[in-house]
Design an enzyme around this catalytic site. Structure first.
Site, mmCIF file in Angstrom:
data_model
loop_
_atom_site.group_PDB
_atom_site.id
_atom_site.type_symbol
_atom_site.label_atom_id
_atom_site.label_comp_id
_atom_site.label_asym_id
_atom_site.label_seq_id
_atom_site.Cartn_x
_atom_site.Cartn_y
_atom_site.Cartn_z
ATOM 1 N N THR A 154 19.714 29.069 -8.188
ATOM 2 C CA THR A 154 20.451 30.343 -8.203
ATOM 3 C C THR A 154 19.876 31.269 -7.132
ATOM 4 O O THR A 154 18.705 31.128 -6.747
ATOM 5 C CB THR A 154 20.326 31.026 -9.575
ATOM 6 O OG1 THR A 154 20.734 32.385 -9.464
ATOM 7 C CG2 THR A 154 18.896 31.023 -10.109
ATOM 8 N N GLU A 214 19.093 34.133 -7.737
ATOM 9 C CA GLU A 214 18.177 35.044 -8.440
ATOM 10 C C GLU A 214 16.708 34.656 -8.261
ATOM 11 O O GLU A 214 15.825 35.450 -8.559
ATOM 12 C CB GLU A 214 18.544 35.119 -9.927
ATOM 13 C CG GLU A 214 19.968 35.624 -10.117
ATOM 14 C CD GLU A 214 20.347 35.908 -11.553
ATOM 15 O OE1 GLU A 214 19.474 36.249 -12.347
ATOM 16 O OE2 GLU A 214 21.547 35.783 -11.864
ATOM 17 N N TYR A 253 14.512 34.087 -16.785
ATOM 18 C CA TYR A 253 15.498 33.071 -16.356
ATOM 19 C C TYR A 253 15.238 32.648 -14.916
ATOM 20 O O TYR A 253 15.108 31.450 -14.621
ATOM 21 C CB TYR A 253 16.919 33.646 -16.480
ATOM 22 C CG TYR A 253 17.963 32.906 -15.666
ATOM 23 C CD1 TYR A 253 18.359 31.627 -16.014
ATOM 24 C CD2 TYR A 253 18.556 33.500 -14.540
ATOM 25 C CE1 TYR A 253 19.319 30.941 -15.270
ATOM 26 C CE2 TYR A 253 19.516 32.835 -13.791
ATOM 27 C CZ TYR A 253 19.896 31.543 -14.161
ATOM 28 O OH TYR A 253 20.832 30.869 -13.411
HETATM 29 N N1 LIG Z 1 27.177 31.125 -13.476
HETATM 30 C C1 LIG Z 1 26.609 31.594 -12.386
HETATM 31 O O1 LIG Z 1 26.981 32.671 -11.900
HETATM 32 C C2 LIG Z 1 25.515 30.819 -11.694
HETATM 33 C C3 LIG Z 1 25.091 31.236 -10.435
HETATM 34 C C4 LIG Z 1 24.090 30.519 -9.784
HETATM 35 C C5 LIG Z 1 23.547 29.399 -10.396
HETATM 36 N N2 LIG Z 1 23.966 29.020 -11.630
HETATM 37 C C6 LIG Z 1 23.374 27.820 -12.228
HETATM 38 O O2 LIG Z 1 24.427 26.887 -12.408
HETATM 39 C C7 LIG Z 1 24.199 26.119 -13.579
HETATM 40 C C8 LIG Z 1 25.384 26.208 -14.497
HETATM 41 O O3 LIG Z 1 25.601 27.580 -14.824
HETATM 42 P P1 LIG Z 1 26.749 27.965 -15.871
HETATM 43 O O4 LIG Z 1 27.055 29.384 -15.643
HETATM 44 O O5 LIG Z 1 27.833 26.964 -15.833
HETATM 45 O O6 LIG Z 1 25.939 27.819 -17.242
HETATM 46 P P2 LIG Z 1 26.493 27.740 -18.721
HETATM 47 O O7 LIG Z 1 25.485 28.451 -19.566
HETATM 48 O O8 LIG Z 1 27.917 28.158 -18.812
HETATM 49 O O9 LIG Z 1 26.452 26.174 -19.072
HETATM 50 C C9 LIG Z 1 25.264 25.459 -19.240
HETATM 51 C C10 LIG Z 1 25.610 24.097 -19.828
HETATM 52 O O10 LIG Z 1 24.387 23.348 -19.933
HETATM 53 C C11 LIG Z 1 24.347 22.739 -21.225
HETATM 54 N N3 LIG Z 1 22.953 22.578 -21.592
HETATM 55 C C12 LIG Z 1 22.045 23.561 -21.844
HETATM 56 N N4 LIG Z 1 20.860 23.006 -22.188
HETATM 57 C C13 LIG Z 1 21.019 21.657 -22.118
HETATM 58 C C14 LIG Z 1 20.144 20.552 -22.359
HETATM 59 N N5 LIG Z 1 18.882 20.738 -22.745
HETATM 60 N N6 LIG Z 1 20.633 19.301 -22.198
HETATM 61 C C15 LIG Z 1 21.935 19.104 -21.836
HETATM 62 N N7 LIG Z 1 22.796 20.117 -21.598
HETATM 63 C C16 LIG Z 1 22.347 21.375 -21.748
HETATM 64 C C17 LIG Z 1 25.095 23.707 -22.138
HETATM 65 O O11 LIG Z 1 25.560 23.071 -23.314
HETATM 66 C C18 LIG Z 1 26.225 24.172 -21.221
HETATM 67 O O12 LIG Z 1 27.322 23.291 -21.308
HETATM 68 C C19 LIG Z 1 22.893 26.625 -14.177
HETATM 69 O O13 LIG Z 1 21.854 25.778 -13.755
HETATM 70 C C20 LIG Z 1 22.745 28.015 -13.588
HETATM 71 O O14 LIG Z 1 21.386 28.369 -13.495
HETATM 72 C C21 LIG Z 1 24.939 29.711 -12.294
#
Ligand SMILES: NC(=O)c1ccc[n+]([C@@H]2O[C@H](COP(=O)([O-])OP(=O)(O)OC[C@H]3O[C@@H](n4cnc5c(N)ncnc54)[C@H](O)[C@@H]3O)[C@@H](O)[C@H]2O)c1
Length: 361
Positions: free
Chosen positions: A138, A140, A163
């Site tokens: 990310t 962040e 986070y």
């Molecule tokens: N949403 C954003 O704006 C954003 C921006 C930059 C980076 N990211 C990164 O992208 C990735 C996805 O983000 P998102 O917004 O889709 O997150 P989200 O919280 O919507 O989804 C996370 C998913 O991971 C699964 N999960 C969590 N722990 C787990 C485990 N131990 N084993 C298996 N599955 C597990 C959850 O069930 C969920 O389906 C993350 O790594 C996040 O750090 C997100």
């Protein structure tokens, strides 16, 4: 058992970005996809409704921090690559309970990296050369950006929230696995994503649902924190491109180069909800606000979040110049479509609100 060299393993594919990636992958790629997700509150079956029975989609319910499960999934499905998205992703929750974030984002990533190295070493020839591990980090991890000085691939890691610290730790582990074991690994740092099927604990869907329900839209502090909003479908296109053409060992920042304050985004949402409901453009059962009574009146400021970064901004030029990626969805259009999606998909939003409430209790 798939045992096909053209399978992708995605972790966290029932989440916001993951489910968008699964849909896009099945539409545009010929390879199968194995989706490993343990369905925390953030993973919703409803987000996979359109793909759950797709012949090239295989759902495995399990935890990335479970070494024997991950080892078995890799041996059974023999993926050509891994896109690692699974994480605890909500900053506010990381402030309330940091250890859960360390378990999934750090230990879970380490287990996955370890299993990936062992699996990769069993490969020979082209599958070994072509194997890739794409870690989704990310923006962040870099802390708060100075005005007019966006983060670059060489910006130092300086996380400010628990986070972000766990995501930075995952990056450091990935770096060590590349250096120590020569795992062909790439890192991406997307900026804030938005779009359909994002849980309503995150800013944009939270504001949309509050505006639609005619209840206060609460913003941390003065609301002048800036984020570089990136449509989730543009982000997924970048993930596929980096996986296909990125240079192992490289980091790619993904952003739309379009910083907005949270306050401005909240105002845009109020205006869109006013418009879509009063003109009846959204197919929804909600009643319009009385004419001339803008939902902007619902915006409230609450005490700021501790450690709240003022600004995130990434320099997406290398991704554009090296790999030819550019965002396709302008923010005004993407936000309008997103607002409309939330107004029209009440069954999904109800389930998502229940999931968030359960996680809160
Ligand atoms: N949403 C954003 O704006 C954003 C921006 C930059 C980076 N990211 C990164 O992208 C990735 C996805 O983000 P998102 O917004 O889709 O997150 P989200 O919280 O919507 O989804 C996370 C998913 O991971 C699964 N999960 C969590 N722990 C787990 C485990 N131990 N084993 C298996 N599955 C597990 C959850 O069930 C969920 O389906 C993350 O790594 C996040 O750090 C997100």
């Amino acid at each position: 058992m798939t045992n096909s060299p053209s399978t992708l393993l995605v972790t966290g594919g029932a989440g916001f970005i993951g489910s968008a990636l699964v849909r896009q992958w099945l539409e545009h790629e010929s390879a199968s996809i194995v989706n490993l997700d343990n369905f925390t509150y953030a993973g919703l079956q409803a987000s996979l409704e359109e793909v759950i029975d797709h012949p090239r989609h295989r759902l495995v319910v399990g935890d990335i921090a479970d070494p024997s499960l991950v080892t078995r999934v890799l041996a059974e499905h023999a993926p050509k690559a891994i896109i690692h998205l699974a994480a605890e992703s909500h900053v506010d929750r990381s402030i309330d309970s940091p250890p859960a974030f360390a378990v999934t984002n750090v230990v879970g990533t380490c287990v996955l990296l370890d299993a990936a190295v062992r699996y990769w070493r069993t490969l020979t020839g082209q599958p070994r050369d072509a194997f890739r591990f794409l870690l989704v980090s990310t923006d962040e991890v870099f802390g708060s950006a100075q005005a007019d000085r966006p983060f670059t691939a060489t910006s130092p890691l300086a996380p400010n929230s628990p986070y972000a610290a766990t995501k930075a730790a995952a990056e450091l582990l990935a770096r060590a696995f590349r250096k120590t074991y020569e795992l062909p690994l790439l890192v991406v740092n997307p900026s804030n994503n938005y779009g359909p099927r994002q849980l309503p604990e995150k800013l944009i869907p939270k504001m949309i649902l509050a505006a639609a329900a005619d209840v206060p839209l609460t913003l941390y502090g003065d609301g002048l924190h800036q984020r570089d909003w990136l449509h989730v479908d543009d982000c997924c296109r970048a993930l596929r491109l980096v996986l296909d053409q990125g240079e192992p060992g490289s980091r790619y920042l993904i952003g739309a180069d379009h910083c907005q304050t949270n306050l401005h985004v909240a105002e845009m949402i109020c205006d869109l909800v006013d418009e879509l409901l009063t003109t009846g453009q959204a197919e929804t059962d909600r009643l319009p606000a009385p004419a001339g009574n803008s939902r902007r009146r619902l915006i409230r400021h609450i005490e700021d979040r501790p450690g709240h970064d003022r600004r995130y901004a990434v320099d997406p030029r290398p991704l554009r110049e090296e790999l030819g990626w550019s965002p396709q969805i302008p923010f005004a259009k993407g936000l309008r479509d997103t607002v409309r999606w939330y107004l029209e998909n009440r069954s999904w939003t109800r389930q998502a609100q229940e999931a968030v409430q359960q996680a809160d209790s």
